[in-house]
Design a protein around this motif. Structure first.
Motif, PDB file in Angstrom:
ATOM      1  N   ARG A  34       0.769  -1.149  -0.119  1.00  0.00           N
ATOM      2  CA  ARG A  34       0.016   0.090   0.063  1.00  0.00           C
ATOM      3  C   ARG A  34       0.840   1.409  -0.137  1.00  0.00           C
ATOM      4  NH1 ARG A  34      -5.180   0.657   4.006  1.00  0.00           N
ATOM      5  NH2 ARG A  34      -6.143   2.458   2.849  1.00  0.00           N
ATOM      6  N   MET A  35       0.812   2.037  -1.008  1.00  0.00           N
ATOM      7  CA  MET A  35       1.748   3.271  -1.104  1.00  0.00           C
ATOM      8  C   MET A  35       1.079   4.411  -0.464  1.00  0.00           C
ATOM      9  SD  MET A  35       3.030   5.036  -4.643  1.00  0.00           S
ATOM     10  CE  MET A  35       3.579   3.243  -5.368  1.00  0.00           C
ATOM     11  N   ARG A  36       1.862   5.143   0.456  1.00  0.00           N
ATOM     12  CA  ARG A  36       1.447   6.301   1.216  1.00  0.00           C
ATOM     13  C   ARG A  36       1.966   7.552   0.607  1.00  0.00           C
ATOM     14  NH1 ARG A  36      -2.961   5.165   3.871  1.00  0.00           N
ATOM     15  NH2 ARG A  36      -3.219   3.400   5.186  1.00  0.00           N
ATOM     16  N   GLU A  37       3.157   7.577   0.247  1.00  0.00           N
ATOM     17  CA  GLU A  37       3.743   8.976  -0.459  1.00  0.00           C
ATOM     18  C   GLU A  37       4.288   8.427  -1.668  1.00  0.00           C
ATOM     19  OE1 GLU A  37       6.299  10.921   2.258  1.00  0.00           O
ATOM     20  OE2 GLU A  37       5.321  10.087   3.875  1.00  0.00           O
ATOM     21  N   LEU A  38       4.161   9.617  -2.599  1.00  0.00           N
ATOM     22  CA  LEU A  38       4.839   9.161  -4.049  1.00  0.00           C
ATOM     23  C   LEU A  38       5.483  10.508  -4.397  1.00  0.00           C
ATOM     24  CD1 LEU A  38       5.383   7.460  -6.400  1.00  0.00           C
ATOM     25  CD2 LEU A  38       3.182   8.169  -7.313  1.00  0.00           C
ATOM     26  N   GLY A  39       6.590  10.481  -4.891  1.00  0.00           N
ATOM     27  CA  GLY A  39       7.433  11.524  -5.496  1.00  0.00           C
ATOM     28  C   GLY A  39       8.266  11.141  -6.709  1.00  0.00           C
ATOM     29  N   LEU A  40       9.256  11.923  -7.346  1.00  0.00           N
ATOM     30  CA  LEU A  40       9.861  11.761  -8.224  1.00  0.00           C
ATOM     31  C   LEU A  40      10.917  10.777  -7.661  1.00  0.00           C
ATOM     32  CD1 LEU A  40       9.853  14.780 -10.364  1.00  0.00           C
ATOM     33  CD2 LEU A  40       8.996  12.757 -10.883  1.00  0.00           C
ATOM     34  N   SER A  53      15.703   4.439 -11.230  1.00  0.00           N
ATOM     35  CA  SER A  53      15.401   4.908 -12.621  1.00  0.00           C
ATOM     36  C   SER A  53      13.988   4.666 -12.889  1.00  0.00           C
ATOM     37  CB  SER A  53      16.181   3.650 -13.737  1.00  0.00           C
ATOM     38  OG  SER A  53      15.853   2.605 -13.385  1.00  0.00           O
ATOM     39  N   MET A  54      13.492   5.480 -13.971  1.00  0.00           N
ATOM     40  CA  MET A  54      12.142   5.231 -14.541  1.00  0.00           C
ATOM     41  C   MET A  54      11.960   5.954 -15.736  1.00  0.00           C
ATOM     42  SD  MET A  54      10.047   8.605 -12.454  1.00  0.00           S
ATOM     43  CE  MET A  54      10.571   8.206 -10.682  1.00  0.00           C
ATOM     44  N   LEU A  55      11.035   5.494 -16.552  1.00  0.00           N
ATOM     45  CA  LEU A  55      10.917   6.157 -17.792  1.00  0.00           C
ATOM     46  C   LEU A  55      10.417   7.506 -17.790  1.00  0.00           C
ATOM     47  CD1 LEU A  55       8.964   2.943 -19.461  1.00  0.00           C
ATOM     48  CD2 LEU A  55      11.462   3.561 -19.818  1.00  0.00           C
ATOM     49  N   PRO A  56      10.654   8.247 -18.789  1.00  0.00           N
ATOM     50  CA  PRO A  56      10.057   9.509 -18.935  1.00  0.00           C
ATOM     51  C   PRO A  56       8.604   9.567 -18.829  1.00  0.00           C
ATOM     52  CG  PRO A  56      11.730   9.374 -20.596  1.00  0.00           C
ATOM     53  CD  PRO A  56      11.337   7.965 -20.017  1.00  0.00           C
ATOM     54  N   ALA A  57       7.834   8.729 -19.456  1.00  0.00           N
ATOM     55  CA  ALA A  57       6.279   8.822 -19.160  1.00  0.00           C
ATOM     56  C   ALA A  57       5.911   8.464 -17.689  1.00  0.00           C
ATOM     57  CB  ALA A  57       5.815   7.795 -20.090  1.00  0.00           C
ATOM     58  N   THR A  58       6.586   7.774 -16.954  1.00  0.00           N
ATOM     59  CA  THR A  58       6.226   7.581 -15.677  1.00  0.00           C
ATOM     60  C   THR A  58       6.670   8.967 -14.599  1.00  0.00           C
ATOM     61  OG1 THR A  58       6.791   5.419 -15.564  1.00  0.00           O
ATOM     62  CG2 THR A  58       7.010   6.216 -13.495  1.00  0.00           C
ATOM     63  N   GLN A  59       7.727   9.534 -15.070  1.00  0.00           N
ATOM     64  CA  GLN A  59       8.216  10.924 -14.429  1.00  0.00           C
ATOM     65  C   GLN A  59       7.192  12.003 -14.744  1.00  0.00           C
ATOM     66  OE1 GLN A  59      11.887  12.348 -15.949  1.00  0.00           O
ATOM     67  NE2 GLN A  59      11.983  13.676 -14.267  1.00  0.00           N
ATOM     68  N   ARG A  60       6.602  12.085 -16.133  1.00  0.00           N
ATOM     69  CA  ARG A  60       5.535  12.795 -16.274  1.00  0.00           C
ATOM     70  C   ARG A  60       4.417  12.832 -15.437  1.00  0.00           C
ATOM     71  NH1 ARG A  60       7.789  12.084 -21.341  1.00  0.00           N
ATOM     72  NH2 ARG A  60       6.259  10.695 -22.054  1.00  0.00           N
ATOM     73  N   ALA A  61       3.905  11.495 -15.430  1.00  0.00           N
ATOM     74  CA  ALA A  61       2.593  10.962 -14.571  1.00  0.00           C
ATOM     75  C   ALA A  61       2.898  11.454 -13.070  1.00  0.00           C
ATOM     76  CB  ALA A  61       2.486   9.487 -14.622  1.00  0.00           C
ATOM     77  N   ILE A  62       4.102  11.244 -12.596  1.00  0.00           N
ATOM     78  CA  ILE A  62       4.000  11.594 -11.280  1.00  0.00           C
ATOM     79  C   ILE A  62       4.085  13.039 -11.153  1.00  0.00           C
ATOM     80  CG2 ILE A  62       5.809  11.262  -9.370  1.00  0.00           C
ATOM     81  CD1 ILE A  62       6.592   8.443 -10.267  1.00  0.00           C
TER      82      ILE A  62
END
Length: 114
Positions: free
Chosen positions: A30-36, A87-96
């Motif tokens: 269960r995710m509680r916080e999310l950032g780049l 690491s993450m894809l650019p699309a994931t970065q844009r979504a976050i």
């Protein structure tokens, strides 16, 4: 800004389920916080080890895209794990980024006016 506020300045609060992959095995979390740069998750029925690499797979509300990031466990306690992204894809970065902007707008709208 307090220490608590600065700790959370680079993330936004979320409440969603995802998969934390450790040694190619998925564990529900269960995710509680999310950032780049990081996420804070609560593992569900998962053995917890310190310092392992992992993957995190999740979907944001209102999206059909499955987002995936690679990371490593930075710290944990009896309830939560902080995963630092490597690491993450650019699309994931844009979504976050879009999620964090929406969250910041909601916070400003809820703030009492003086």
């Amino acid at each position: 800004m307090s220490v608590q506020e600065s700790h959370h300045a680079d993330t936004c609060p979320v409440d969603m389920f995802g998969n934390l992959f450790v040694d190619d095995h998925p564990y529900t979390c269960r995710m509680r916080e999310l950032g780049l740069q990081r996420a804070v998750v609560e593992p569900i029925l998962m053995p917890v080890n310190y310092g392992f690499t992992c993957g995190l797979q999740f979907m944001l509300s209102g999206s059909q895209d499955v987002l995936v990031v690679a990371g490593e466990v930075q710290r944990h306690d009896d309830v939560r794990i902080t995963v630092r992204f490597t690491s993450m894809l650019p699309a994931t970065q844009r979504a976050i980024v879009a999620l964090m902007e929406r969250s910041a707008r909601r916070q400003r709208q809820r703030a009492p006016r003086r």
